[in-house]
Design a protein around this motif. Structure first.
Motif, PDB file in Angstrom:
ATOM      1  N   GLU A  53       0.828  -1.201   0.000  1.00 18.39           N
ATOM      2  CA  GLU A  53       0.000   0.000   0.000  1.00 18.39           C
ATOM      3  C   GLU A  53       0.864   1.255   0.000  1.00 18.39           C
ATOM      4  O   GLU A  53       0.363   2.362   0.104  1.00 18.39           O
ATOM      5  CB  GLU A  53      -0.922  -0.012   1.230  1.00 18.39           C
ATOM      6  N   ASN A  54       2.175   1.040  -0.122  1.00 20.87           N
ATOM      7  CA  ASN A  54       3.118   2.155  -0.104  1.00 20.87           C
ATOM      8  C   ASN A  54       4.322   1.778  -0.961  1.00 20.87           C
ATOM      9  O   ASN A  54       5.327   1.263  -0.462  1.00 20.87           O
ATOM     10  CB  ASN A  54       3.543   2.457   1.341  1.00 20.87           C
ATOM     11  N   THR A  55       4.209   2.039  -2.260  1.00 22.83           N
ATOM     12  CA  THR A  55       5.264   1.646  -3.197  1.00 22.83           C
ATOM     13  C   THR A  55       6.590   2.310  -2.869  1.00 22.83           C
ATOM     14  O   THR A  55       7.655   1.694  -2.987  1.00 22.83           O
ATOM     15  CB  THR A  55       4.857   2.006  -4.639  1.00 22.83           C
ATOM     16  N   LEU A  56       6.531   3.571  -2.436  1.00 15.30           N
ATOM     17  CA  LEU A  56       7.761   4.281  -2.099  1.00 15.30           C
ATOM     18  C   LEU A  56       8.482   3.597  -0.944  1.00 15.30           C
ATOM     19  O   LEU A  56       9.720   3.530  -0.937  1.00 15.30           O
ATOM     20  CB  LEU A  56       7.451   5.735  -1.735  1.00 15.30           C
ATOM     21  N   CYS A  57       7.722   3.078   0.000  1.00 13.41           N
ATOM     22  CA  CYS A  57       8.318   2.357   1.123  1.00 13.41           C
ATOM     23  C   CYS A  57       9.104   1.154   0.621  1.00 13.41           C
ATOM     24  O   CYS A  57      10.241   0.917   1.058  1.00 13.41           O
ATOM     25  CB  CYS A  57       7.222   1.911   2.090  1.00 13.41           C
ATOM     26  N   VAL A  58       8.526   0.390  -0.303  1.00 13.29           N
ATOM     27  CA  VAL A  58       9.210  -0.784  -0.840  1.00 13.29           C
ATOM     28  C   VAL A  58      10.488  -0.375  -1.562  1.00 13.29           C
ATOM     29  O   VAL A  58      11.546  -1.002  -1.383  1.00 13.29           O
ATOM     30  CB  VAL A  58       8.279  -1.556  -1.798  1.00 13.29           C
ATOM     31  N   ILE A  59      10.410   0.674  -2.360  1.00 10.94           N
ATOM     32  CA  ILE A  59      11.578   1.128  -3.125  1.00 10.94           C
ATOM     33  C   ILE A  59      12.707   1.571  -2.195  1.00 10.94           C
ATOM     34  O   ILE A  59      13.867   1.147  -2.330  1.00 10.94           O
ATOM     35  CB  ILE A  59      11.193   2.279  -4.075  1.00 10.94           C
ATOM     36  N   VAL A  60      12.372   2.437  -1.243  1.00  8.87           N
ATOM     37  CA  VAL A  60      13.390   2.966  -0.324  1.00  8.87           C
ATOM     38  C   VAL A  60      14.008   1.848   0.507  1.00  8.87           C
ATOM     39  O   VAL A  60      15.230   1.773   0.675  1.00  8.87           O
ATOM     40  CB  VAL A  60      12.782   4.048   0.591  1.00  8.87           C
ATOM     41  N   CYS A  61      13.169   0.948   1.008  1.00  4.47           N
ATOM     42  CA  CYS A  61      13.673  -0.140   1.847  1.00  4.47           C
ATOM     43  C   CYS A  61      14.538  -1.113   1.047  1.00  4.47           C
ATOM     44  O   CYS A  61      15.550  -1.615   1.554  1.00  4.47           O
ATOM     45  CB  CYS A  61      12.507  -0.889   2.496  1.00  4.47           C
ATOM     46  N   MET A  62      14.151  -1.376  -0.205  1.00  3.64           N
ATOM     47  CA  MET A  62      14.956  -2.258  -1.044  1.00  3.64           C
ATOM     48  C   MET A  62      16.328  -1.644  -1.321  1.00  3.64           C
ATOM     49  O   MET A  62      17.355  -2.334  -1.245  1.00  3.64           O
ATOM     50  CB  MET A  62      14.225  -2.538  -2.354  1.00  3.64           C
ATOM     51  N   VAL A  63      16.356  -0.354  -1.626  1.00  2.44           N
ATOM     52  CA  VAL A  63      17.631   0.315  -1.920  1.00  2.44           C
ATOM     53  C   VAL A  63      18.509   0.357  -0.672  1.00  2.44           C
ATOM     54  O   VAL A  63      19.682  -0.042  -0.694  1.00  2.44           O
ATOM     55  CB  VAL A  63      17.386   1.739  -2.461  1.00  2.44           C
ATOM     56  N   PRO A 216      18.322  -7.512   4.547  1.00  3.20           N
ATOM     57  CA  PRO A 216      18.002  -6.479   5.551  1.00  3.20           C
ATOM     58  C   PRO A 216      16.806  -5.620   5.175  1.00  3.20           C
ATOM     59  O   PRO A 216      16.139  -5.066   6.062  1.00  3.20           O
ATOM     60  CB  PRO A 216      19.289  -5.642   5.598  1.00  3.20           C
ATOM     61  N   ALA A 217      16.508  -5.535   3.889  1.00  4.67           N
ATOM     62  CA  ALA A 217      15.410  -4.673   3.437  1.00  4.67           C
ATOM     63  C   ALA A 217      14.070  -5.084   4.025  1.00  4.67           C
ATOM     64  O   ALA A 217      13.191  -4.237   4.233  1.00  4.67           O
ATOM     65  CB  ALA A 217      15.335  -4.686   1.902  1.00  4.67           C
ATOM     66  N   ILE A 218      13.908  -6.359   4.320  1.00  2.00           N
ATOM     67  CA  ILE A 218      12.609  -6.843   4.766  1.00  2.00           C
ATOM     68  C   ILE A 218      12.202  -6.264   6.121  1.00  2.00           C
ATOM     69  O   ILE A 218      11.011  -6.149   6.428  1.00  2.00           O
ATOM     70  CB  ILE A 218      12.602  -8.384   4.807  1.00  2.00           C
ATOM     71  N   TYR A 224      11.085   2.830   8.320  1.00  2.00           N
ATOM     72  CA  TYR A 224      10.622   3.769   7.300  1.00  2.00           C
ATOM     73  C   TYR A 224       9.259   4.376   7.639  1.00  2.00           C
ATOM     74  O   TYR A 224       9.073   5.603   7.542  1.00  2.00           O
ATOM     75  CB  TYR A 224      10.545   3.074   5.943  1.00  2.00           C
ATOM     76  N   LEU A 225       8.307   3.549   8.017  1.00  2.00           N
ATOM     77  CA  LEU A 225       6.937   4.029   8.212  1.00  2.00           C
ATOM     78  C   LEU A 225       6.816   5.091   9.303  1.00  2.00           C
ATOM     79  O   LEU A 225       6.190   6.136   9.074  1.00  2.00           O
ATOM     80  CB  LEU A 225       5.998   2.850   8.483  1.00  2.00           C
ATOM     81  N   PRO A 226       7.379   4.894  10.490  1.00  2.00           N
ATOM     82  CA  PRO A 226       7.278   5.967  11.490  1.00  2.00           C
ATOM     83  C   PRO A 226       8.032   7.231  11.101  1.00  2.00           C
ATOM     84  O   PRO A 226       7.580   8.343  11.390  1.00  2.00           O
ATOM     85  CB  PRO A 226       7.862   5.328  12.759  1.00  2.00           C
ATOM     86  N   ILE A 227       9.190   7.065  10.416  1.00  2.00           N
ATOM     87  CA  ILE A 227       9.945   8.240   9.970  1.00  2.00           C
ATOM     88  C   ILE A 227       9.152   9.007   8.923  1.00  2.00           C
ATOM     89  O   ILE A 227       9.074  10.242   8.957  1.00  2.00           O
ATOM     90  CB  ILE A 227      11.323   7.822   9.425  1.00  2.00           C
ATOM     91  N   ALA A 228       8.552   8.276   7.976  1.00  2.00           N
ATOM     92  CA  ALA A 228       7.743   8.920   6.932  1.00  2.00           C
ATOM     93  C   ALA A 228       6.546   9.637   7.534  1.00  2.00           C
ATOM     94  O   ALA A 228       6.173  10.750   7.108  1.00  2.00           O
ATOM     95  CB  ALA A 228       7.290   7.880   5.908  1.00  2.00           C
ATOM     96  N   GLN A 229       5.938   9.029   8.531  1.00  2.00           N
ATOM     97  CA  GLN A 229       4.802   9.667   9.186  1.00  2.00           C
ATOM     98  C   GLN A 229       5.230  10.932   9.914  1.00  2.00           C
ATOM     99  O   GLN A 229       4.531  11.971   9.899  1.00  2.00           O
ATOM    100  CB  GLN A 229       4.158   8.693  10.153  1.00  2.00           C
ATOM    101  N   TRP A 230       6.395  10.868  10.557  1.00  2.00           N
ATOM    102  CA  TRP A 230       6.915  12.031  11.284  1.00  2.00           C
ATOM    103  C   TRP A 230       7.243  13.172  10.323  1.00  2.00           C
ATOM    104  O   TRP A 230       6.908  14.333  10.578  1.00  2.00           O
ATOM    105  CB  TRP A 230       8.159  11.605  12.051  1.00  2.00           C
TER     106      TRP A 230
END
Length: 236
Positions: A53-63, A216-218, A224-230
């Protein structure tokens, strides 16, 4: 924990069956079965990845996760562990593919939505439905893997036992604190990594994808999610 032990046990059983009966599986059949399994792995990966539900999250975490994995040289350590076991326990023709079987099976059996969701269900609710289903799937897959890659597949039961066992214990303690969004994105990242495994199995691309270094991306959606929310609070 009983389902985790069952999962490891069925991988061992399937691996032994694959090694024992591989002479009855011709090269042509073995190849097409490997391709079929590769397509199934792709399907499993895509089905988890598209649930994001958050494509950007997947991209950032994968990188970020891949960079971290490269710095930690995770796949090299997995290769080294497989190589050590190969030297001590394997002789003859099986030696050449021991590490490949160990690494491929370890990553495939450990990573994915079923491992995460199954561990969560077991840790939080004390139910094992998902892990039992995963155990059967892994056991069948181990037959094909070991017939193609040898006894190295059987040794993937050890990291799986440690990984799933640790997840169950972690979810038992911290599971109630995790949001549904975090679990969803962790599964999506895991699915993306599984797609890479499928690509390797099918021999697509010019070089092998170092999926071990992506592990480690998993777990990074938890950060990511709490930082993005902040940060969103300032942008809003």
């Amino acid at each position: 924990m009983p389902a985790v032990i069952l999962n490891a046990g069925l991988i061992l059983l399937g691996s032994l069956m694959g090694v024992l009966f591989r002479n009855h599986i011709g090269a042509r059949l073995n190849t097409i079965l490997s391709h079929a399994l590769g397509l199934c792995v792709l399907s499993i990966g895509f089905s988890s990845a598209i649930d994001t539900e958050n494509t950007l999250c997947v991209i950032v975490c994968m990188v970020a996760g891949t960079i971290l994995g490269e710095l930690l040289r995770i796949e090299e350590h997995l290769d080294a562990a497989g190589g050590l076991l190969r030297k001590k326990l394997v002789r003859g023709g099986d030696a050449g593919r021991f590490t490949e079987g160990f690494v491929t099976a370890s990553v495939l059996f450990c990573v994915g939505s079923m491992a995460i969701m199954g561990a969560m269900e077991a840790g939080i609710q004390g139910r094992y439905d998902i892990l039992i289903s995963k155990s059967v799937i892994d056991g069948v897959a181990a037959i094909t893997f070991s017939s193609a890659m040898g006894i190295g597949v059987a040794f993937s039961a050890l990291p799986l036992l440690l990984y799933e066992g640790a997840l169950v214990l972690i979810f038992a303690q911290a599971g109630p604190l995790l949001s549904t969004a975090a679990i969803t994105e962790m599964s999506a990242v895991g699915g993306t990594i599984i797609v890479g495994i499928g690509i390797n199995m099918l021999g697509l691309g010019k070089g092998k994808i170092r999926v071990g270094n992506m592990l480690p991306a998993i777990f990074l959606p938890l950060l990511y999610l709490p930082i993005a929310q902040w940060l969103g609070q300032f942008a809003g």
